[in-house]
Design an enzyme around this catalytic site. Structure first.
Site, PDB file in Angstrom:
ATOM      1  N   ALA A   1      -9.427   5.341   4.458  1.00 26.06           N
ATOM      2  CA  ALA A   1      -9.360   6.452   5.417  1.00 26.06           C
ATOM      3  C   ALA A   1     -10.635   7.278   5.461  1.00 26.06           C
ATOM      4  O   ALA A   1     -11.266   7.527   4.435  1.00 26.06           O
ATOM      5  CB  ALA A   1      -8.188   7.386   5.123  1.00 26.06           C
ATOM      6  N   GLY A   2     -10.983   7.671   6.663  1.00 27.97           N
ATOM      7  CA  GLY A   2     -12.098   8.585   6.882  1.00 27.97           C
ATOM      8  C   GLY A   2     -13.345   7.951   7.461  1.00 27.97           C
ATOM      9  O   GLY A   2     -14.224   8.643   7.969  1.00 27.97           O
TER      10      GLY A   2
ATOM     11  N   LYS B   1       0.870  -1.176   0.000  1.00 24.99           N
ATOM     12  CA  LYS B   1       0.000   0.000   0.000  1.00 24.99           C
ATOM     13  C   LYS B   1       0.904   1.222   0.000  1.00 24.99           C
ATOM     14  O   LYS B   1       1.617   1.478   0.965  1.00 24.99           O
ATOM     15  CB  LYS B   1      -0.902   0.008   1.239  1.00 24.99           C
ATOM     16  CG  LYS B   1      -1.640   1.326   1.416  1.00 24.99           C
ATOM     17  CD  LYS B   1      -2.483   1.377   2.663  1.00 24.99           C
ATOM     18  CE  LYS B   1      -2.699   2.815   3.081  1.00 24.99           C
ATOM     19  NZ  LYS B   1      -3.539   2.934   4.288  1.00 24.99           N
TER      20      LYS B   1
END
Lengths: 66, 269
Positions: B198-199, B111
């Protein structure tokens, strides 16, 4: 001789291979990766790779991360 | 907004990453847990098959008997996805990936995340593009953390990244998917898997990502920092499955006014 090990000064008796260094760190057989002066030293070469004074050695492992 | 009722239903293709097929569309991180035992239990409960790890210096003074993360999350059972978290330039990211490949015996799935600044941890896309190019040339298979810009997402795909992972909101913010239109545009244009990375803060955020047609969601903090991480891991597993089913089912069109559910014929009043 003096080397830089994970950013810190480290004293090890000459001659020393990566394998000897890892043994001194009690890391023999652990899942890790080694870099000397920003080049990977593959596991297959740990027994033969001779460290030189001033080498910058990084020993890394996997930790928790996202 | 999430789907156009007039278009044909999406094909139910399994999630394929680097030639391997996965049942779970939830990818999880291993950071911020209380201890190794909780990490293992939460990941088990999440049903995830792809698990991210970070690469860091071994602690010189540490107890050699301390459990290693890869003993708890074994590479035999899980697909380990090493990240380049903490890298702010292409050089550090490339170096980290090479160490990860050595660490994992030649496993070349990574990643890539190159960060721009500490306050937002927003991706530095110029450095990300430089790192991606070098890593792809070196044979790495890259799942790339990126901004939610549809043009940059397409560019990364054309370069050869095997999965595009736009942020829903800043890393660790839990704010949910802030720009659904962009995520949808990225999904529509992509021929490779798109995963929100993410988030996500709670289960409904993960469901929304899947309802937008994403192929999966990668999360860490939403599970690890929940009051009960094991239960939240289960909630996320269900949320991902639920959102995926809704996407495949094709939602009803939105209407401004009501439309009665009970027939108007046969009333006796």
């Amino acid at each position: 001789m003096n080397i830089q090990l994970n950013g810190e000064a480290f004293e090890i008796a000459e001659p020393a291979t990566i394998a000897v260094l890892l043994e001194a760190m009690s890391l023999t057989g652990k899942r890790l990766a080694v870099e000397v002066n920003e080049d990977i030293v593959p596991r297959s070469q740990h027994n033969d790779f001779q460290l030189s004074p001033g080498d910058r050695v990084e020993v890394v492992h996997a930790i928790g991360g996202g | 907004m999430t789907q156009d009722a007039s278009r044909s239903l999406p094909e139910n293709k399994p999630l394929e990453i680097a030639g391997r097929t996965y049942n779970s569309r939830l990818l999880v991180g291993t950071g911020k847990y209380r201890d190794m035992e909780e990490t293992g239990r939460a990941i088990e409960a999440s049903g995830a098959e792809i698990v991210t790890v970070a690469v860091r210096r071994t602690n010189l003074g540490q107890n050699p008997d301390e459990p290693n993360l890869l003993d708890v999350i074994s590479p035999e059972r899980y697909t380990i996805l090493p990240n380049t978290a903490g890298c702010y330039n292409a050089k550090d990211a490339v170096r980290t990936c090479k160490l990860a490949r050595e660490l994992l015996d030649g496993h070349d799935l990574v990643k890539l995340e190159v960060l721009g600044e500490e306050k937002t941890l927003y991706p530095n896309m110029t450095e990300t593009l430089v790192a991606a190019e070098e890593l792809i040339k070196d044979g790495f298979k890259i799942m790339v953390y990126c901004s939610d810009d549809p043009l940059l997402a397409k560019r990364l795909e054309e370069m050869g990244c095997i999965a595009i992972m736009p942020l829903g909101a800043p890393i660790g913010s839990g704010l949910g998917i802030q720009n659904r239109y962009n995520i949808r545009l990225i999904v529509e244009n992509a021929q490779v898997p798109v995963l929100v990375d993410a988030g996500v803060g709670t289960a409904s955020d993960a469901t929304i990502a899947m309802e937008l047609g994403c192929d999966g969601v990668l999360m860490n903090t939403a599970i690890a920092q929940a009051q009960d991480p094991i239960r939240m891991a289960r909630a996320m597993k269900l949320a991902i499955e639920s959102g995926r089913e809704a996407w495949l089912a094709g939602r009803m069109p939105k209407k401004l006014y009501a439309s009665a559910s009970s027939p108007l014929d046969g009333t006796f009043f």
